[in-house]
Design a protein around this motif. Sequence first.
Motif, mmCIF file in Angstrom:
data_model
loop_
_atom_site.group_PDB
_atom_site.id
_atom_site.type_symbol
_atom_site.label_atom_id
_atom_site.label_comp_id
_atom_site.label_asym_id
_atom_site.label_seq_id
_atom_site.Cartn_x
_atom_site.Cartn_y
_atom_site.Cartn_z
ATOM 1 N N ASN A 249 -80.671 -67.306 72.149
ATOM 2 C CA ASN A 249 -81.043 -66.335 71.573
ATOM 3 C C ASN A 249 -82.477 -66.747 70.802
ATOM 4 O OD1 ASN A 249 -80.294 -68.428 69.668
ATOM 5 N ND2 ASN A 249 -78.917 -66.966 68.552
ATOM 6 N N CYS A 251 -86.330 -66.808 70.689
ATOM 7 C CA CYS A 251 -87.675 -66.021 71.198
ATOM 8 C C CYS A 251 -88.971 -66.760 70.629
ATOM 9 C CB CYS A 251 -87.601 -64.620 70.557
ATOM 10 S SG CYS A 251 -86.198 -63.610 71.155
ATOM 11 N N TRP A 255 -92.231 -62.224 68.616
ATOM 12 C CA TRP A 255 -90.997 -61.560 69.623
ATOM 13 C C TRP A 255 -89.675 -61.302 68.536
ATOM 14 C CZ3 TRP A 255 -91.481 -60.701 75.060
ATOM 15 C CH2 TRP A 255 -92.974 -60.939 75.564
ATOM 16 N N TYR A 257 -85.562 -60.574 68.852
ATOM 17 C CA TYR A 257 -84.509 -60.833 69.737
ATOM 18 C C TYR A 257 -83.641 -59.808 69.578
ATOM 19 C CZ TYR A 257 -79.891 -62.667 71.469
ATOM 20 O OH TYR A 257 -78.750 -62.811 71.842
ATOM 21 N N CYS A 262 -85.916 -60.916 74.396
ATOM 22 C CA CYS A 262 -86.871 -60.879 73.429
ATOM 23 C C CYS A 262 -88.155 -59.897 73.631
ATOM 24 C CB CYS A 262 -87.798 -62.237 73.533
ATOM 25 S SG CYS A 262 -86.615 -63.679 73.287
ATOM 26 N N TYR A 264 -91.751 -57.753 72.406
ATOM 27 C CA TYR A 264 -92.886 -57.874 71.742
ATOM 28 C C TYR A 264 -93.437 -56.591 71.920
ATOM 29 C CZ TYR A 264 -97.601 -59.041 70.654
ATOM 30 O OH TYR A 264 -98.864 -59.255 70.084
ATOM 31 N N ASP A 371 -91.110 -57.242 77.372
ATOM 32 C CA ASP A 371 -89.416 -57.841 77.210
ATOM 33 C C ASP A 371 -89.675 -59.100 78.154
ATOM 34 O OD1 ASP A 371 -89.353 -57.072 79.679
ATOM 35 O OD2 ASP A 371 -87.359 -56.049 79.215
ATOM 36 N N ALA A 374 -84.279 -64.421 76.449
ATOM 37 C CA ALA A 374 -84.223 -65.125 75.325
ATOM 38 C C ALA A 374 -84.009 -66.646 76.126
ATOM 39 C CB ALA A 374 -83.414 -64.754 74.433
#
Length: 376
Positions: A249, A251, A255, A257, A262, A264, A371, A374
């Motif tokens: 998890n 990032c 970014w 999560y 992740c 952006y 994306d 992660a």
Amino acid sequence: MEESSYSEFTKFSRRRRPCCSRGTQLALLALVTTALWAGLLTLLLLWHWENARNLKQLEETAALNVSQVSKDLERQKGDQMAQKSQAAQMMQDMERIQTEQKRMESQESELSWNLDGLRADLSDLKSRGLNEMRQALDSLGRLQEEVGKLWIELRAANAQPPGEMLPPTLSVVPTAPAIALSMVPNTASTLVPTTTTSTTAPTMVPSTTATTTAPTMVPSTTATTTATTMVPTTAAPLSLSSTPGSVCNTCPEAWIYFQKKCYYFGEGAKKWIQARYACENLHGRLVSIHSPEEQDFLTKRANWRGSWIGLRDLDIEGEFIWMDNQPLDYSNWQPGEPNDAGQGENCVMMLGSGKWNDAFCGSELHGWVCDRLATC
């Protein structure tokens, strides 16, 4: 008294002797008068001659001035004609330059479209190549699994019965050459060892002779062999600090999560292809949406004026493909979309409401969403 005065004057006159006669006096008077008139006439003639000479000079000067003015006027007219001709030539040159500029702008626009198309085609070819490589790696993993199974079956088939020594058929388990699986973007194929055990139970083997037939119990040797096969599995790429069973998890900075990915949210006017390269520079890709939950998450955070997403039908009209090459298992189209209106709408944007709309790839949107998986 008057009479006395007159008598005295008479006496005096008589007493005086005249020096000359009356005719002489008249002649002298005439001569003097003539001389005066001659002098006057001479003066008049001189004045007239001087005036005539001055007038002649003035006429000559005026003629020269008129000639010079005429020449100046003609030269000025010639200069005006030349200026008019130059102005007309300059206007023609300006029109030709404007026409050339418009043609160059048209060519530049066409070249820009061709360049964008070539970049998109190159990116698609790259994506296809990576996809084919991933499929080849998957096929290689399945082939390794099949080879492992065959190896186990061969070892079981060549199990040695009591008192009998059989040479081993295979002494080394074949392995496939190592391939850098990290070449596949955002999907790491890891090799997980699995153990397969094959056991042969005792069976009834009948023995046959010429006179009698009697079943005999011949125990077959139970052979238990263990082979390690390499089975490809799909998982997120692990960092160097990953430990078995950890939750991925993590990032990068800026970014967000959500559900093992992740995201952006980019800002700034960009075309679709520019947004795609911007995501690649951030080590991600334009977002691929596969669930209503993911769509709700993006709707709450995306740009209200619209954002580019990773869905397009650049290859085949109407055949939309995600950037992660996954099927279109979820859609959220605006009513009436996609309609491929205008000059060709082959890229998909997400409206402020979260609905999708196919748009012209050369349009500039102020938002774009990337994306990536992660990490742990």
